[in-house]
Write an enzyme that holds these catalytic residues in place. Structure first.
Site, mmCIF file in Angstrom:
data_model
loop_
_atom_site.group_PDB
_atom_site.id
_atom_site.type_symbol
_atom_site.label_atom_id
_atom_site.label_comp_id
_atom_site.label_asym_id
_atom_site.label_seq_id
_atom_site.Cartn_x
_atom_site.Cartn_y
_atom_site.Cartn_z
ATOM 1 N N LYS A 122 0.815 -1.218 0.000
ATOM 2 C CA LYS A 122 0.000 0.000 0.000
ATOM 3 C C LYS A 122 0.845 1.265 0.000
ATOM 4 O O LYS A 122 0.431 2.302 -0.524
ATOM 5 C CB LYS A 122 -0.946 -0.023 1.194
ATOM 6 C CG LYS A 122 -2.062 -1.053 1.065
ATOM 7 C CD LYS A 122 -3.040 -0.945 2.199
ATOM 8 C CE LYS A 122 -4.239 -1.853 1.975
ATOM 9 N NZ LYS A 122 -3.884 -3.265 1.896
ATOM 10 N N ASN A 241 -14.613 -2.495 8.682
ATOM 11 C CA ASN A 241 -13.925 -2.427 7.396
ATOM 12 C C ASN A 241 -14.196 -3.627 6.498
ATOM 13 O O ASN A 241 -13.539 -3.790 5.474
ATOM 14 C CB ASN A 241 -12.412 -2.257 7.600
ATOM 15 C CG ASN A 241 -12.088 -1.009 8.397
ATOM 16 O OD1 ASN A 241 -12.529 0.081 8.066
ATOM 17 N ND2 ASN A 241 -11.323 -1.163 9.477
ATOM 18 N N GLU A 294 -6.632 1.967 -2.599
ATOM 19 C CA GLU A 294 -5.742 0.848 -2.918
ATOM 20 C C GLU A 294 -6.198 0.220 -4.220
ATOM 21 O O GLU A 294 -7.299 0.492 -4.709
ATOM 22 C CB GLU A 294 -5.753 -0.197 -1.798
ATOM 23 C CG GLU A 294 -7.106 -0.864 -1.592
ATOM 24 C CD GLU A 294 -7.091 -1.860 -0.458
ATOM 25 O OE1 GLU A 294 -5.993 -2.278 -0.044
ATOM 26 O OE2 GLU A 294 -8.170 -2.230 0.020
ATOM 27 N N ASN A 296 -6.736 -3.585 -5.835
ATOM 28 C CA ASN A 296 -6.776 -5.031 -5.622
ATOM 29 C C ASN A 296 -6.495 -5.720 -6.946
ATOM 30 O O ASN A 296 -7.288 -5.616 -7.895
ATOM 31 C CB ASN A 296 -8.140 -5.450 -5.077
ATOM 32 C CG ASN A 296 -8.334 -4.971 -3.655
ATOM 33 O OD1 ASN A 296 -7.588 -5.338 -2.756
ATOM 34 N ND2 ASN A 296 -9.321 -4.119 -3.449
ATOM 35 N N PHE A 354 -21.793 -9.397 16.153
ATOM 36 C CA PHE A 354 -21.326 -10.031 14.908
ATOM 37 C C PHE A 354 -20.130 -10.953 15.127
ATOM 38 O O PHE A 354 -19.279 -11.082 14.248
ATOM 39 C CB PHE A 354 -20.990 -8.967 13.862
ATOM 40 C CG PHE A 354 -22.150 -8.102 13.510
ATOM 41 C CD1 PHE A 354 -23.043 -8.489 12.524
ATOM 42 C CD2 PHE A 354 -22.374 -6.911 14.177
ATOM 43 C CE1 PHE A 354 -24.129 -7.701 12.200
ATOM 44 C CE2 PHE A 354 -23.457 -6.109 13.866
ATOM 45 C CZ PHE A 354 -24.338 -6.507 12.876
#
Length: 673
Positions: A122, A241, A294, A296, A354
């Site tokens: 990154k 995220n 970013e 991918n 979660f």
């Protein structure tokens, strides 16, 4: 796409689960043989059964199987595969793996190693993006040595900041910090998580954009220098995220912004010599200013929504590019048609923050794929089967449920209907939460940011409270279900021939704290349910006792309701609502109101393990006084570190476990005085 088969004969899929099944689907349609690889935990997995061949590559931990390059190469040699598709995750963005395949003379169905290497870091990728004229977020791209330096740099950038793993992905190794203390703690947690997930603990820090939207551009290129972008996907509905719901296109972008983002994405791809499918991710602020996040260098989890609105099979495109073919479409020929939604169905308990859930799928029946009969189209990408096991070793995603329709609201409505039709039992899952999102007014209006879930569910998800309009509809369903069950029981027991007289027609439905008296009569193959306050609801259904999912028409509205029988009555689940309904005679209902309510045991002085996992750290000691919010222990599960904190001030009386211990759900960790 070209109708001729590509010049590849056999593809080995270096992955598992739904993405392996997804690649197999396209390869089979192209007439290409497939090879699955599997760990011991996946011996009976769906992708193993669907492939033409399968090769064992190691024990369950991915570090000993799916991440072992030599094991994958050995499987390639053993089967004679001439190409490898890496899917996403695992080795999909590993430049050394792509290079090793090239040296073996095997096609890598993905970008060139140099592009993976450049974009996989990154820090390097942001520098390259800036050089290519791509908008970037202010931040510190140099390496950070320790937590103190992290706090100093964060303060210089200006809070809030995002702390990120350089080699990260999938939401791992990422923390938001709003002050020095959170910067120090976030740095330590991100570095530890990055080390365990990626074997690389380098960290960088950048400015966190407030009110951000996460919008990404799908790019596609061939080996002949042709590069195009296929519109955008909005991925702003996130938790920790991790993307939860994705859609294409974005309701926020105008055509000028879409074009500018697409052109910058292509410019960056061209700068690194990119080919194959890839995604350039951006953060977009409320004024439509966008910043590179970013790239991918792989297929994205959410690629189906792009396929649904463009009609392009991205896996097929990747295969054809790897075989040396040119793209058959130019930029000016790309068309976005309709709207698509994708909901990620996870094995996690939304009622317990979660936390991951593991176990066996005692029932798994997805909705039928194709037209849903109400204007929508349903697609299900999954790699599980009924009776299969969700393992602690891998990502907890069960399936991707996708819908397509002419408009955004119609696509959301189709998604809501499809969610109601998923039958999933045996583990905790997030279906109620996904249904709640699909029904949320702010989501439906498109007022999204990446903080949506945190803002709308401040105290966590506690379920969906039925509205006043919901109660009679659910009561009517319960009335019909109860009536059908009583008739069945009456017939079995040899009761009077006059069933109506034996059963009665006056009842009281009790749900959500309300009692709704009603009468029920069989009329013209259906039922009339008349409530005491006047409403009459006509109900029809072919539901039969024992059927876990019933299709009902209630007052002209179609409802797919999950029906369960409990000791106290019926459990109905619909549109995220999960209600217990008791259907009683008026006299029994009157007596039931006099019963005492059972009080649950007091666990306020206990810290119980909220998920199956391993104790990564105990950060307090016996006799220590702790404050509200203080970290008590860290539990590692499914590659994520979960910090458990004190809900209130107190003193540690006893610690029941040691670091490294494996715990089950609700196992005692420590006790307060």
């Amino acid at each position: 796409m070209n109708t001729n088969p590509p010049l590849l004969k056999k593809i080995l899929i270096a992955n598992r689960g739904e993405i392996a099944c997804r690649v197999i689907r396209s390869a089979r349609r192209l007439g290409i043989a497939t090879v699955a690889v599997y760990s011991d935990a996946d011996r009976d997995a769906v992708h193993v059964r669907e492939a033409d061949e399968a090769v064992r590559i190691g024990p369950p931990p991915s570090s000993q199987s799916y991440l072992v390059i030599d094991a994958i190469l050995a499987a390639v040699r053993q089967t004679g595969a001439d190409a490898v598709h890496p899917g996403y995750g695992f080795l999909s963005e590993n430049a050394a793996f792509a290079q090793a395949l090239a040296e073996e003379g095997v096609a890598f169905i993905g970008p060139p190693p140099r592009a993976i290497e450049a974009m996989g870091d990154k820090i390097t990728s942001k520098k390259l993006a800036a050089e290519a004229g791509v908008s970037t977020v202010p931040g510190h791209m140099g390496l950070i040595e320790d937590a103190a330096e992290a706090a100093r740099i964060a303060a210089e950038i200006g809070y809030p900041v995002m702390i990120k793993a350089s080699a990260g992905g999938g939401g791992k190794g990422m923390r938001i910090a709003w002050n020095d203390a959170e910067a120090r703690e976030g740095f330590r947690a991100s570095r530890s998580e990055a080390k365990s997930s990626f074997g690389d603990d380098r960290i960088f820090i950048e400015k966190f954009v407030t009110e951000p939207r996460h919008i990404e551009i799908q790019v596609l290129g061939d080996r002949h220098g042709n590069l195009i972008y296929l519109g955008e996907r909005e991925c702003s509905i996130q938790r920790r995220n991790q993307k939860v719901i994705e859609e294409a296109p974005s309701s926020f972008l105008d055509e000028a912004t879409r074009r500018a983002m697409g052109e910058q994405a292509v410019a960056l791809s061209r700068a690194v010599g990119y080919h194959s499918a890839g995604t350039v991710e951006f953060i977009v602020d409320k004024n439509r200013n966008f910043y590179f996040l970013e790239m991918n260098t792989r297929l994205q989890v959410e690629h189906p929504v792009t396929e649904l609105v463009t009609g392009i099979d991205l896996v097929e495109a990747m295969i054809r590019v790897a075989a040396g073919e040119r793209l058959p479409i130019r930029q000016d020929e790309v068309r976005l048609s309709g709207w698509a939604m994708e909901a990620r169905v996870y094995a996690e308990d939304p009622y317990r923050n979660f936390l991951p859930s593991i176990g066996r799928l005692t029932r798994y029946r997805p909705p039928a794929e194709g037209p849903d009969g109400e204007g929508g189209l349903v697609r299900v990408d999954a790699g599980v089967q009924e009776g299969g096991e969700i393992s602690i070793h891998y990502d907890p995603m069960i399936a991707k449920l996708c819908t397509h329709a002419p408009t955004r609201l119609e696509a959301i409505d189709a998604l809501a209907r499809a969610l109601d039709r998923v039958e999933l039992e045996g583990i905790g899952h997030n279906l109620p939460f996904l249904a709640a999102l699909a029904d949320h007014e702010r989501f439906r209006a498109g007022r999204l940011t990446t903080a949506f879930i945190a803002e709308e569910y401040v105290g966590g998800f506690t379920g969906v409270t039925p509205t006043e309009a919901d109660l009679p509809r659910l009561a009517a369903v319960a009335a019909v279900v109860s009536h059908i069950r009583q008739h069945r029981d009456s017939a079995i027991s040899g009761a009077m021939d006059n069933h109506r007289r034996a059963i009665g027609r006056d009842f009281v439905a009790t749900l959500a704290g309300q009692a709704l008296p009603f009468t029920i009569d069989a009329v013209d193959g259906g039922y009339h349910v008349v409530f005491a306050d006047g409403p009459l609801l006509a109900v029809s259904s072919r539901w039969t006792p024992g059927q876990p999912l019933g299709q009902f028409s209630v007052g002209g509205e179609a409802m797919a309701v999950k029906v369960g029988v409990t000791p106290g009555g019926l459990r109905l689940r619909w549109h995220g609502r999960d209600v217990l309904v008791q259907v009683r005679s008026p006299r029994v209902a009157e007596l039931a109101r006099l019963m005492r309510e059972k009080i649950p045991p007091d666990t306020s002085k206990l810290l119980l393990c909220p998920m199956p996992g391993v104790v990564a750290a105990i950060t307090v000691s016996e006799g220590e006084a702790v404050e509200a919010g203080q970290a008590l222990a860290t539990i590692e599960a499914m590659k994520m570190e979960n910090v458990l904190r004190a809900e209130k001030a107190g003193t540690i009386r006893r610690i029941a476990v040691a670091e490294g211990a494996s715990l089950a759900v609700d196992e005692l960790i420590l006790e307060f005085e």
